[in-house]
Scaffold this motif. Structure first.
Motif, PDB file in Angstrom:
ATOM      1  N   GLU A  80       0.712  -1.175   0.058  1.00 18.63           N
ATOM      2  CA  GLU A  80       0.063  -0.169   0.151  1.00 18.63           C
ATOM      3  C   GLU A  80       0.851   1.265  -0.097  1.00 18.63           C
ATOM      4  OE1 GLU A  80      -3.900   0.743   2.383  1.00 18.63           O
ATOM      5  OE2 GLU A  80      -2.055   1.216   3.777  1.00 18.63           O
ATOM      6  N   ARG A 103      -0.621   3.381  -8.934  1.00 18.26           N
ATOM      7  CA  ARG A 103      -0.899   3.059 -10.350  1.00 18.26           C
ATOM      8  C   ARG A 103       0.226   1.915 -10.889  1.00 18.26           C
ATOM      9  NH1 ARG A 103       0.719   3.912 -15.284  1.00 18.26           N
ATOM     10  NH2 ARG A 103       1.777   5.415 -14.496  1.00 18.26           N
ATOM     11  N   ARG A 108      -3.249  -0.250  -3.517  1.00 24.13           N
ATOM     12  CA  ARG A 108      -4.151   0.637  -3.065  1.00 24.13           C
ATOM     13  C   ARG A 108      -3.290   1.884  -2.432  1.00 24.13           C
ATOM     14  NH1 ARG A 108      -7.885  -0.904   2.103  1.00 24.13           N
ATOM     15  NH2 ARG A 108      -5.786  -0.617   3.258  1.00 24.13           N
ATOM     16  N   ARG A 152      -8.901  11.407  -8.538  1.00 22.02           N
ATOM     17  CA  ARG A 152      -9.637  10.063  -8.602  1.00 22.02           C
ATOM     18  C   ARG A 152     -10.119   9.662  -9.826  1.00 22.02           C
ATOM     19  NH1 ARG A 152     -12.382   8.081  -2.762  1.00 22.02           N
ATOM     20  NH2 ARG A 152     -12.285   5.928  -4.059  1.00 22.02           N
ATOM     21  N   GLU A 157      -8.336   3.869 -12.073  1.00 23.33           N
ATOM     22  CA  GLU A 157      -7.819   2.423 -11.875  1.00 23.33           C
ATOM     23  C   GLU A 157      -7.177   2.142 -10.695  1.00 23.33           C
ATOM     24  OE1 GLU A 157      -4.352   4.098 -14.174  1.00 23.33           O
ATOM     25  OE2 GLU A 157      -6.460   4.667 -13.651  1.00 23.33           O
ATOM     26  N   GLU A 159      -7.275   2.249  -6.487  1.00 25.24           N
ATOM     27  CA  GLU A 159      -8.243   2.105  -5.565  1.00 25.24           C
ATOM     28  C   GLU A 159      -7.913   2.780  -4.499  1.00 25.24           C
ATOM     29  OE1 GLU A 159      -9.431  -1.102  -1.859  1.00 25.24           O
ATOM     30  OE2 GLU A 159      -8.169  -1.641  -3.529  1.00 25.24           O
ATOM     31  N   LEU A 161      -8.140   4.810  -0.475  1.00 26.15           N
ATOM     32  CA  LEU A 161      -8.819   4.762   0.939  1.00 26.15           C
ATOM     33  C   LEU A 161      -8.677   6.120   1.592  1.00 26.15           C
ATOM     34  CD1 LEU A 161     -10.344   3.592   3.299  1.00 26.15           C
ATOM     35  CD2 LEU A 161      -8.128   2.611   3.963  1.00 26.15           C
TER      36      LEU A 161
END
Length: 213
Positions: A80, A103, A108, A152, A157, A159, A161
């Motif tokens: 991450e 990416r 994430r 975003r 593509e 994700e 949080l």
């Protein structure tokens, strides 16, 4: 002109930094160069500078993104990516770097916005009402969401949080560094070595990317 990843000479004896630089160079398909004493590589040639965390002062005014690797860090891992972001004044260069890293690594992105209670909250005679705290926190959540919305959309593509923390920025990011592959923070052109960057680099469990604005 071919871009390169540079390993700073100050960390030539730091195996962790050299290992991370070699790993990232292979992922980006770029050559790796050791920066010897003398004239440093031109910024337009340098994609990234990698160094030991203890060399943060030497690289605090670098015009290129710098990744500072803790001594004794384990094997590089595409885990991450954590972005430290001020939702009120996001550093576009750092946000772009973090999204692009997530990416390329196919991981994430955790966007961490640290906030604090209003200065006058400590003066409340019976403590902070839970409803007030929830209202303040909701406001911070909306600020972060708004700051990240265009990114975003640009990187659908990835994700994301969104993580809002009632902590100091350093505390919030150090906690996440235990399981992250990279923590990304911005650096103002007027502030060669911010307190957040210095505190984070000194305590982070994973490499820290400091991206100039």
């Amino acid at each position: 002109m071919e871009r390169v990843i540079v390993v700073h000479v100050g960390c030539a004896d730091c195996e962790a930094a050299a290992r991370w630089a070699s790993w990232e160079a292979a992922r980006r398909g770029l050559p790796l160069r050791l920066h010897h004493d003398g004239t440093p590589p031109a910024p337009e040639e340098t994609e990234l500078v990698v160094a030991c965390a203890r060399d943060v002062a030497d690289l605090s005014a670098s015009p290129c993104p710098c990744v500072l690797v803790p001594e004794g860090a384990g094997e590089p891992v595409a885990a991450e990516t954590v972005l430290g972001v001020d939702a009120r004044n996001p550093a576009a260069e750092a946000v772009a770097f973090a999204f692009d890293t997530a990416r390329r690594w196919d991981v994430r992105l955790r966007a961490v916005h640290a906030w604090r209670l209003p200065a006058d909250a400590a003066e409340l005679p019976f403590g902070i009402p839970e409803d007030d705290r929830a209202t303040w926190e909701d406001h911070e959540v909306h600020l972060l969401s708004g700051a990240l919305r265009p990114w975003r959309e640009k990187y659908p593509e990835v994700e994301v949080l969104e993580d809002v923390r009632l902590l100091s920025p350093v505390q919030a990011l150090v906690r996440q560094s235990a399981t992250a592959g990279l923590v990304v923070v911005g650096r103002s052109a007027r502030d060669a070595a911010s307190a957040v960057a210095r505190g984070l680099v000194a305590r982070s469990r994973c490499p820290v990317a400091v991206v100039p604005s």
